[in-house]
Design a protein around this motif. Structure first.
Motif, PDB file in Angstrom:
ATOM      1  N   UNK A   5     -26.237   4.621  -1.395  1.00  8.54           N
ATOM      2  CA  UNK A   5     -25.945   4.369   0.077  1.00  8.54           C
ATOM      3  C   UNK A   5     -27.233   3.124   1.047  1.00  8.54           C
ATOM      4  N   UNK A   6     -28.076   3.560   0.452  1.00  9.73           N
ATOM      5  CA  UNK A   6     -29.109   2.498   1.011  1.00  9.73           C
ATOM      6  C   UNK A   6     -28.951   1.431  -0.033  1.00  9.73           C
ATOM      7  N   UNK A   7     -28.241   1.497  -1.213  1.00  6.95           N
ATOM      8  CA  UNK A   7     -28.257  -0.394  -1.397  1.00  6.95           C
ATOM      9  C   UNK A   7     -27.414  -0.459  -0.837  1.00  6.95           C
ATOM     10  N   UNK A  11     -27.611  -4.616   1.168  1.00  9.69           N
ATOM     11  CA  UNK A  11     -26.589  -5.947   0.979  1.00  9.69           C
ATOM     12  C   UNK A  11     -25.719  -5.995   2.067  1.00  9.69           C
ATOM     13  N   UNK A  12     -24.893  -4.894   3.047  1.00  9.61           N
ATOM     14  CA  UNK A  12     -24.199  -4.872   4.313  1.00  9.61           C
ATOM     15  C   UNK A  12     -24.934  -5.726   5.109  1.00  9.61           C
ATOM     16  N   UNK A  13     -26.623  -5.607   5.120  1.00  5.59           N
ATOM     17  CA  UNK A  13     -26.510  -6.159   5.872  1.00  5.59           C
ATOM     18  C   UNK A  13     -27.237  -7.225   5.986  1.00  5.59           C
ATOM     19  N   UNK A  14     -28.459  -8.022   4.323  1.00  8.14           N
ATOM     20  CA  UNK A  14     -28.141  -9.392   4.083  1.00  8.14           C
ATOM     21  C   UNK A  14     -27.114 -10.077   4.133  1.00  8.14           C
TER      22      UNK A  14
END
Length: 128
Positions: A5-7, A11-14
């Motif tokens: 979930x953190x990964x 990835x979504x924020x990046x």
């Protein structure tokens, strides 16, 4: 599961930051332009002409509002020269306007200088 979930969140924020930068760089009426105030490092962003002001928006950030607004009225360009070596982005020119320095490509510099020179005659009366 928490690590996944953190990964995914990272990835979504990046991806959102990348899309924001891409959208800013591809917007009509904008040019890629770095900005430096004082002795700070160059910060990458885009410049957009809005009436009598040049708005600078950084690539990194959440807001789409300009971080700096440089008014054309009373604006004087003190120096302009190509950036050399590790001083800044390769192939860019720097323009010093009071306490703000802008670095941009040669084509963008031509447009910037034309914008400054196309000001009405009364716009330069405030320059000291």
């Amino acid at each position: 599961m928490a690590a996944l979930d953190i990964l995914i969140s990272v990835a979504v924020i990046a991806a959102l930051f990348f899309l924001r930068g891409f959208a800013l760089a591809r917007s009509r009426g904008t040019v890629v332009c770095s900005l430096r105030t004082g002795d700070r490092a160059w910060r990458s962003g885009v410049a957009r002409y809005a009436g009598g002001e040049l708005h600078w928006i950084p690539f990194l950030g959440l807001r789409l509002r300009p971080r700096h607004a440089i008014a054309r009225r009373g604006l004087t360009v003190s120096t302009r020269r190509p950036l050399v070596g590790e001083e800044g982005p390769a192939g860019y020119w720097t323009v010093d306007c009071g306490g703000v320095s802008l670095a941009m490509s040669e084509d963008a510099l031509t447009g910037f200088l034309a914008w400054v020179e196309s000001a009405p005659p009364s716009a330069h009366l405030d320059a000291a």
